[in-house]
Design a protein around this motif. Structure first.
Motif, PDB file in Angstrom:
ATOM      1  N   GLU A  34      35.438  44.420   8.541  1.00 50.95           N
ATOM      2  CA  GLU A  34      35.098  43.259   7.985  1.00 50.95           C
ATOM      3  C   GLU A  34      33.824  43.366   7.600  1.00 50.95           C
ATOM      4  N   ARG A  35      32.800  43.670   8.231  1.00 53.23           N
ATOM      5  CA  ARG A  35      31.410  43.646   8.329  1.00 53.23           C
ATOM      6  C   ARG A  35      31.241  44.644   6.847  1.00 53.23           C
ATOM      7  N   LEU A  36      31.728  45.742   6.627  1.00 51.94           N
ATOM      8  CA  LEU A  36      31.400  46.496   5.669  1.00 51.94           C
ATOM      9  C   LEU A  36      31.904  45.243   4.298  1.00 51.94           C
ATOM     10  N   GLN A  37      32.920  45.196   4.622  1.00 51.62           N
ATOM     11  CA  GLN A  37      33.603  43.985   3.544  1.00 51.62           C
ATOM     12  C   GLN A  37      32.709  43.389   3.001  1.00 51.62           C
ATOM     13  N   SER A  38      32.065  42.114   3.968  1.00 52.91           N
ATOM     14  CA  SER A  38      31.137  41.594   3.685  1.00 52.91           C
ATOM     15  C   SER A  38      29.821  41.727   3.229  1.00 52.91           C
ATOM     16  N   HIS A  39      29.289  42.970   3.750  1.00 50.81           N
ATOM     17  CA  HIS A  39      28.245  43.295   2.794  1.00 50.81           C
ATOM     18  C   HIS A  39      28.892  43.482   1.587  1.00 50.81           C
ATOM     19  N   LEU A  40      29.297  44.120   1.578  1.00 48.30           N
ATOM     20  CA  LEU A  40      30.031  45.001  -0.319  1.00 48.30           C
ATOM     21  C   LEU A  40      29.741  43.473  -0.482  1.00 48.30           C
ATOM     22  N   GLU A  41      30.375  42.459  -0.471  1.00 47.08           N
ATOM     23  CA  GLU A  41      30.454  41.453  -1.221  1.00 47.08           C
ATOM     24  C   GLU A  41      29.257  40.810  -1.924  1.00 47.08           C
ATOM     25  N   ALA A  42      28.625  40.731  -0.760  1.00 45.69           N
ATOM     26  CA  ALA A  42      27.347  40.152  -0.481  1.00 45.69           C
ATOM     27  C   ALA A  42      26.329  41.104  -1.587  1.00 45.69           C
ATOM     28  N   GLY A  43      27.041  42.264  -2.963  1.00 39.46           N
ATOM     29  CA  GLY A  43      26.382  42.783  -3.129  1.00 39.46           C
ATOM     30  C   GLY A  43      25.098  43.929  -2.901  1.00 39.46           C
ATOM     31  N   ASP A  44      25.224  44.006  -1.564  1.00 41.06           N
ATOM     32  CA  ASP A  44      24.336  44.829  -0.607  1.00 41.06           C
ATOM     33  C   ASP A  44      24.351  46.545  -0.963  1.00 41.06           C
ATOM     34  N   ARG A  45      23.666  47.596  -0.842  1.00 34.92           N
ATOM     35  CA  ARG A  45      24.041  48.425  -1.134  1.00 34.92           C
ATOM     36  C   ARG A  45      24.344  48.863   0.512  1.00 34.92           C
ATOM     37  N   VAL A  46      25.714  49.685   0.675  1.00 33.29           N
ATOM     38  CA  VAL A  46      26.065  50.286   2.195  1.00 33.29           C
ATOM     39  C   VAL A  46      25.929  51.764   2.315  1.00 33.29           C
ATOM     40  N   VAL A  47      25.118  52.705   3.242  1.00 31.96           N
ATOM     41  CA  VAL A  47      25.058  53.596   3.244  1.00 31.96           C
ATOM     42  C   VAL A  47      25.291  54.374   4.683  1.00 31.96           C
ATOM     43  N   PHE A  48      26.473  55.490   5.213  1.00 31.63           N
ATOM     44  CA  PHE A  48      26.839  55.632   6.211  1.00 31.63           C
ATOM     45  C   PHE A  48      25.684  57.201   6.204  1.00 31.63           C
ATOM     46  N   VAL A  49      25.343  56.492   7.740  1.00 33.73           N
ATOM     47  CA  VAL A  49      24.521  58.005   7.891  1.00 33.73           C
ATOM     48  C   VAL A  49      25.215  58.031   9.534  1.00 33.73           C
ATOM     49  N   TYR A  56      34.149  64.750   5.948  1.00 31.65           N
ATOM     50  CA  TYR A  56      34.701  63.820   6.439  1.00 31.65           C
ATOM     51  C   TYR A  56      33.921  62.372   5.273  1.00 31.65           C
ATOM     52  N   LEU A  57      32.480  62.582   6.030  1.00 30.91           N
ATOM     53  CA  LEU A  57      32.429  60.753   6.061  1.00 30.91           C
ATOM     54  C   LEU A  57      32.161  60.465   3.849  1.00 30.91           C
ATOM     55  N   ARG A  58      32.434  61.656   3.366  1.00 30.32           N
ATOM     56  CA  ARG A  58      32.695  60.866   1.721  1.00 30.32           C
ATOM     57  C   ARG A  58      33.323  60.844   1.256  1.00 30.32           C
ATOM     58  N   PRO A  59      34.607  60.862   1.262  1.00 29.80           N
ATOM     59  CA  PRO A  59      36.077  60.911   0.332  1.00 29.80           C
ATOM     60  C   PRO A  59      36.078  59.208   2.064  1.00 29.80           C
ATOM     61  N   LEU A  60      35.708  59.577   2.749  1.00 33.24           N
ATOM     62  CA  LEU A  60      36.142  58.309   3.462  1.00 33.24           C
ATOM     63  C   LEU A  60      34.981  56.867   3.039  1.00 33.24           C
ATOM     64  N   GLY A  61      33.804  57.357   2.461  1.00 34.71           N
ATOM     65  CA  GLY A  61      32.763  56.333   2.123  1.00 34.71           C
ATOM     66  C   GLY A  61      34.188  55.529   0.599  1.00 34.71           C
ATOM     67  N   ASP A  62      33.913  56.906  -0.808  1.00 33.76           N
ATOM     68  CA  ASP A  62      35.009  56.896  -1.455  1.00 33.76           C
ATOM     69  C   ASP A  62      35.965  55.268  -1.755  1.00 33.76           C
ATOM     70  N   LEU A  63      36.151  56.140  -0.376  1.00 33.42           N
ATOM     71  CA  LEU A  63      37.776  55.155  -0.169  1.00 33.42           C
ATOM     72  C   LEU A  63      36.880  53.768  -0.087  1.00 33.42           C
ATOM     73  N   ASP A  67      28.296  53.657  -1.133  1.00 30.89           N
ATOM     74  CA  ASP A  67      27.653  53.623  -1.907  1.00 30.89           C
ATOM     75  C   ASP A  67      26.907  55.319  -1.408  1.00 30.89           C
ATOM     76  N   GLU A  68      27.082  55.394  -0.292  1.00 29.42           N
ATOM     77  CA  GLU A  68      26.150  57.482   0.460  1.00 29.42           C
ATOM     78  C   GLU A  68      26.949  57.289   1.804  1.00 29.42           C
ATOM     79  N   ALA A  69      27.206  58.741   1.662  1.00 28.49           N
ATOM     80  CA  ALA A  69      27.191  58.944   3.414  1.00 28.49           C
ATOM     81  C   ALA A  69      26.491  59.992   3.608  1.00 28.49           C
ATOM     82  N   LEU A  70      25.750  59.653   4.180  1.00 32.27           N
ATOM     83  CA  LEU A  70      25.160  61.268   4.866  1.00 32.27           C
ATOM     84  C   LEU A  70      25.503  61.650   6.543  1.00 32.27           C
ATOM     85  N   GLY A  71      25.391  62.554   7.242  1.00 33.28           N
ATOM     86  CA  GLY A  71      26.060  63.044   7.558  1.00 33.28           C
ATOM     87  C   GLY A  71      25.386  64.452   8.116  1.00 33.28           C
ATOM     88  N   THR A  72      26.620  65.194   9.016  1.00 32.58           N
ATOM     89  CA  THR A  72      25.987  66.988   9.446  1.00 32.58           C
ATOM     90  C   THR A  72      26.984  67.415   8.383  1.00 32.58           C
TER      91      THR A  72
END
Length: 144
Positions: A34-49, A56-63, A67-72
């Motif tokens: 819900e939090r992710l969806q609200s940010h995306l609907e507001a037009g915010d850029r969302v980045v996983f860190v 693992y993070l990049r395909p999840l971010g795509d789903l 915008d971007e998934a930054l991890g190990t």
């Protein structure tokens, strides 16, 4: 990382995609979605860190439409995992460094954004300290 030693890059990418499907379908908390969806609907850029592996993070971010998934990062040479990390584990100060590195690649000056951070582990403290608006999440999904 050592468990991936000798695995072809294609197998790593397949494992990452399968893992992302499971996380997306079964393991993300409702409040997180819900939090992710609200940010995306507001037009915010969302980045996983995250300290999780980027593969693992990049395909999840795509789903999730993130915008971007930054991890190990796992080190891959000649199409095969070496069993080592390609850079430091993305925890603590490394999360902040990687986010600022991404901002630079996107030509976004840190002073021009309102950074909202969510965290639920000790490895998130530095990232939350860098945020303009920090949310420490408890185990039940509420902000502490």
């Amino acid at each position: 990382a050592a468990a991936f030693r000798g695995q072809p890059e294609s197998a790593l990418l397949d494992a990452g995609a399968a893992f992302a499907e499971v996380i997306h379908a079964d393991w993300l908390r409702t409040d997180t979605l819900e939090r992710l969806q609200s940010h995306l609907e507001a037009g915010d850029r969302v980045v996983f860190v995250s300290a999780s592996f980027e593969l693992y993070l990049r395909p999840l971010g795509d789903l999730l439409g993130i915008d971007e998934a930054l991890g190990t990062r796992l080190e891959v040479r000649d199409g095969v995992a070496t069993g080592a990390l390609d850079g430091p584990n993305c925890r603590g100060p490394e999360k902040v460094r990687r986010l600022h590195e991404w901002l630079g690649r996107e030509d976004i000056h840190r002073s021009k954004v309102h950074l909202v951070g969510y965290g639920d582990s000790a490895g998130d403290r530095e990232l939350l300290a860098d945020a303009d608006e920090a949310h420490w999440m408890t185990g039940d999904g509420t902000a502490a």
